[in-house]
Design an enzyme around this catalytic site. Structure first.
Site, mmCIF file in Angstrom:
data_model
loop_
_atom_site.group_PDB
_atom_site.id
_atom_site.type_symbol
_atom_site.label_atom_id
_atom_site.label_comp_id
_atom_site.label_asym_id
_atom_site.label_seq_id
_atom_site.Cartn_x
_atom_site.Cartn_y
_atom_site.Cartn_z
ATOM 1 N N ASP A 19 0.864 -1.181 0.000
ATOM 2 C CA ASP A 19 0.000 0.000 0.000
ATOM 3 C C ASP A 19 0.903 1.235 0.000
ATOM 4 O OD1 ASP A 19 -2.341 1.648 0.348
ATOM 5 O OD2 ASP A 19 -1.802 1.859 2.453
ATOM 6 N N SER A 20 0.286 2.376 -0.242
ATOM 7 C CA SER A 20 1.038 3.628 -0.179
ATOM 8 C C SER A 20 1.498 3.930 1.255
ATOM 9 C CB SER A 20 0.157 4.764 -0.682
ATOM 10 O OG SER A 20 -1.053 4.792 0.048
ATOM 11 N N CYS A 82 -4.238 -1.225 -2.059
ATOM 12 C CA CYS A 82 -4.372 0.227 -2.182
ATOM 13 C C CYS A 82 -5.298 0.456 -3.375
ATOM 14 C CB CYS A 82 -2.998 0.831 -2.440
ATOM 15 S SG CYS A 82 -3.005 2.585 -2.835
ATOM 16 N N GLU A 161 -5.218 9.162 9.665
ATOM 17 C CA GLU A 161 -3.809 9.058 10.067
ATOM 18 C C GLU A 161 -3.529 9.834 11.350
ATOM 19 O OE1 GLU A 161 -0.922 9.148 7.010
ATOM 20 O OE2 GLU A 161 -1.978 7.562 5.937
ATOM 21 N N CYS A 193 -11.379 3.349 -0.447
ATOM 22 C CA CYS A 193 -10.028 3.775 -0.050
ATOM 23 C C CYS A 193 -9.704 2.996 1.216
ATOM 24 C CB CYS A 193 -10.017 5.281 0.223
ATOM 25 S SG CYS A 193 -8.509 5.869 0.995
ATOM 26 N N HIS A 195 -8.295 3.539 3.909
ATOM 27 C CA HIS A 195 -8.464 4.160 5.230
ATOM 28 C C HIS A 195 -9.931 4.197 5.686
ATOM 29 C CE1 HIS A 195 -4.475 5.531 4.221
ATOM 30 N NE2 HIS A 195 -4.342 6.188 5.355
HETATM 31 N N1 DGL Z 1 -4.147 3.720 0.130
HETATM 32 C C1 DGL Z 1 -4.758 4.762 -0.647
HETATM 33 C C2 DGL Z 1 -6.001 4.209 -1.371
HETATM 34 O O1 DGL Z 1 -6.576 3.220 -0.972
HETATM 35 C C3 DGL Z 1 -5.147 5.951 0.211
HETATM 36 C C4 DGL Z 1 -3.983 6.781 0.681
HETATM 37 C C5 DGL Z 1 -3.261 7.460 -0.460
HETATM 38 O O2 DGL Z 1 -3.778 8.426 -1.059
HETATM 39 O O3 DGL Z 1 -2.162 7.018 -0.757
HETATM 40 O O4 DGL Z 1 -6.403 4.760 -2.343
#
Ligand code: DGL
Length: 280
Positions: A19-20, A82, A161, A193, A195
């Protein structure tokens, strides 16, 4: 080595997840719950998060570096945990590597296409995921009788976060983002997303009980299990103590990541290693 022998050996290999940053831990949590024998190597690109406001080319480049890193750990499959990377990079990377990959968008789209009764579906996600139109594309392939509205909710990521999971500020922002979807009378909402499942209760409160909330993380873990089973790659025996069952890597300092991981994964994430993958 015979085919059966080969897959028995392969099934012992870890699952790569990336993931990011920290959001993909919501997917890891589901994998741990649904297929507890599996070993996991997780990479969170905490130095370069967010991906949600970056270009497609950049997200592909970053994702490619991570995939190389995971391949070097001899993973048997890769989960793109992600939404943004699934939307922008998955198709491209699938062409480049031999091991099976699974993203979070398709599983989420499938559930929404099946769950809706009125055909009115909302998707909330990053700017990139909404802009890519990928949820619309997958849902419409499965169900022609739908209208889909996408809404980017960029402030949700920093709120999560910062740990403001149940907070008046999060309530207020969620109300602003979601009111138009309530007015459109959707009956299904995809939390598109990584989060967002963490503020599910706030979203639930605002959307009301009548709207089905789809968490792609849950579905992804389910599809992952099915895929591993089908390919004879599901790990049969529980991992023993000292097996290093879960390994976490990040591209920035590990402290914040470990604290966040421990707040959502009950297993106890004791360490995460900072690595530089930019030359990979
Ligand atoms: N993990 C990213 C997503 O699911 C969200 C956080 C980001 O913008 O990197 O799109």
């Amino acid at each position: 080595m015979s085919e059966t022998m080969n897959s028995a050996v392969r099934s012992e290999a870890p699952i790569g997840v990336f993931d990011s940053g920290i959001g993909g831990l919501t997917v890891v949590r589901e994998i741990m719950r649904q297929i507890p024998n599996e070993r996991i190597v997780y990479f969170g690109d905490t130095a370069r998060v967010p991906y949600g406001n970056k270009s497609k080319e950049t997200v592909i480049r970053f994702s490619r570096q991570i995939v190389r890193f995971l391949e070097a750990h001899n993973v048997k499959t890769i989960v793109v945990a992600c939404n943004t990377a699934s939307a922008y990079a998955l198709d491209e990377l699938e062409k480049e590597i031999d091991i099976p990959m699974i993203g979070v968008v398709k599983p989420g789209a499938k559930v929404a296409a099946e769950a809706t009764r009125s055909g009115k579906i909302g998707v909330i996600a990053t700017e990139a995921t909404i802009g890519s139109g990928i949820y619309n594309q997958y849902i419409e392939e499965l169900n022609h009788d739908v209208t889909i509205w996408g809404k980017a909710c960029p402030l949700f990521v920093p709120l999560v976060e910062e740990g403001l999971l149940e907070d008046p500020v999060t309530d207020e922002i969620a109300r602003r983002y979601l009111t138009e979807l309530i007015d459109l009378d959707i009956d299904t909402l995809i939390l598109g997303c990584t989060h967002y499942p963490l503020i599910r209760s706030t979203i639930r409160k605002i959307m009301g009980e009548g709207v089905t909330l789809v968490n792609p993380a849950y579905e992804t873990a389910r599809e992952l299990k099915e895929m591993l089973l089908l390919r004879g790659l599901l790990k049969q025996q529980p991992s023993g103590l000292g097996d290093n069952q879960y390994q976490f890597f990040v591209s920035d300092t590990a402290g914040k990541f470990i604290r966040f991981a421990n707040s959502i994964i009950k297993y106890g994430v004791l360490s995460a290693k900072q690595v530089n993958i930019e030359n990979d």
